[in-house]
Motif scaffolding. Structure first.
Motif, short mmCIF file in Angstrom:
data_model
loop_
_atom_site.label_atom_id
_atom_site.label_comp_id
_atom_site.label_asym_id
_atom_site.label_seq_id
_atom_site.Cartn_x
_atom_site.Cartn_y
_atom_site.Cartn_z
N ASP A 190 8.01 29.84 12.41
CA ASP A 190 6.78 29.77 11.62
C ASP A 190 6.93 28.64 10.61
N THR A 191 5.82 27.95 10.37
CA THR A 191 5.82 26.79 9.47
C THR A 191 4.68 26.90 8.46
N VAL A 192 4.99 26.61 7.21
CA VAL A 192 3.93 26.53 6.19
C VAL A 192 4.13 25.26 5.36
N VAL A 193 3.03 24.77 4.83
CA VAL A 193 3.03 23.65 3.90
C VAL A 193 2.80 24.22 2.50
N VAL A 194 3.57 23.74 1.54
CA VAL A 194 3.46 24.25 0.16
C VAL A 194 3.22 23.08 -0.78
#
Length: 200
Positions: free
Chosen positions: A78-82
Motif C-alpha cells: 500500500d502506498t500513500v502520499v503525505v
C-alpha cells in the motif's frame, strides 16, 4: 536455490505497475486481486497506515485461496502520499486532483509504501515500510490542468505517477524510487529472506 512451488509469489494487487515490478524479480508468481476494505477508522501514522493496509490486503487474499492453492508467499502493498501531515490518497474527482497537485507543486512531500509478506501455508507474516521524499516542480494552474487531462492522476495516490508523464513534474527524490512507484523492491527482497527466498 531452486524455485519450488512453495517459493512462488502471490501478488495481492491489480496494479499493472506492481505486476511489472514483481515480474522483474524473476521468480514464479501469480496474481490474486485483493478486494480488501481500505478504510481505517482510527487515527494512525502514515507508516502504520501503509503497514496495516498491506497486511490487510495480503490477509484478504489468504482467506480467498482454496485449500489446494495455499502454497507461496502472498505480497500485499500500500502506498500513500503525505504533505504537511495530510495523507493524500487517490483523488475522488478532477477537482480533488487539482487540489492535491496545487498543494504539492513547488514543495517537498513524503511517499510511504508498506509491504507485507504472508506465508499462504502457515500464515506467518512480516511487514515493513519505506519512505521517500519527493520534490515537485513549481507549476502553473494551466500545467496542472493539462496533466490532469492526460488521465494519469485518476487512480494514483497524490494524483501523480512518477513512472509516467508525471516524471516531468518531479524535480528530485531522496530515497528509493520504487517506494514512489508503489512496491519497494529492495525492502521486498529483504522480507522474502524471512521465508528463505533469495532474489539474488
Amino acid at each position: 536455490m531452486s524455485n519450488s512451488p512453495k517459493q512462488r509469489l502471490i501478488l495481492a494487487s491489480s496494479s499493472p505497475r506492481r505486476q511489472e515490478l514483481i515480474q522483474s524479480l524473476g521468480l514464479p508468481y501469480i496474481i490474486r486481486v485483493s478486494d480488501a476494505d481500505e478504510t481505517v477508522e482510527e487515527k494512525i501514522s502514515p507508516a502504520e497506515l501503509v503497514e496495516v493496509l498491506s497486511v490487510r490486503k495480503a490477509s484478504t487474499v489468504l482467506e480467498m485461496l482454496e485449500a489446494n492453492e495455499k502454497e507461496g508467499i502472498i505480497i500485499g502493498s500500500d502506498t500513500v502520499v503525505v504533505y504537511q501531515d495530510e495523507v493524500l490518497g487517490k483523488p475522488v474527482d478532477e477537482q480533488d486532483s487539482f487540489r492535491m497537485l496545487k498543494a504539492l507543486q513547488g514543495s517537498t512531500h513524503q511517499v510511504y509504501s508498506g509491504v507485507a509478506c504472508v506465508d499462504a501455508a502457515t500464515a506467518k507474516q512480516v511487514v515493513s515500510h519505506r519512505v521517500t521524499h519527493v520534490k515537485m516542480k513549481s507549476m502553473s494552474d494551466a500545467q496542472i490542468l493539462r496533466y490532469i487531462a492526460t488521465g494519469e492522476p485518476k487512480d494514483k495516490a497524490g494524483s501523480y505517477a512518477i513512472q509516467g508523464i508525471g516524471a516531468t513534474i518531479v524535480e528530485s527524490i531522496e530515497g528509493d524510487y520504487f517506494t514512489v512507484v508503489g512496491l519497494p523492491l529492495s525492502l521486498l527482497s529483504d522480507l522474502l529472506l524471512s521465508f528463505e527466498i533469495q532474489v539474488l
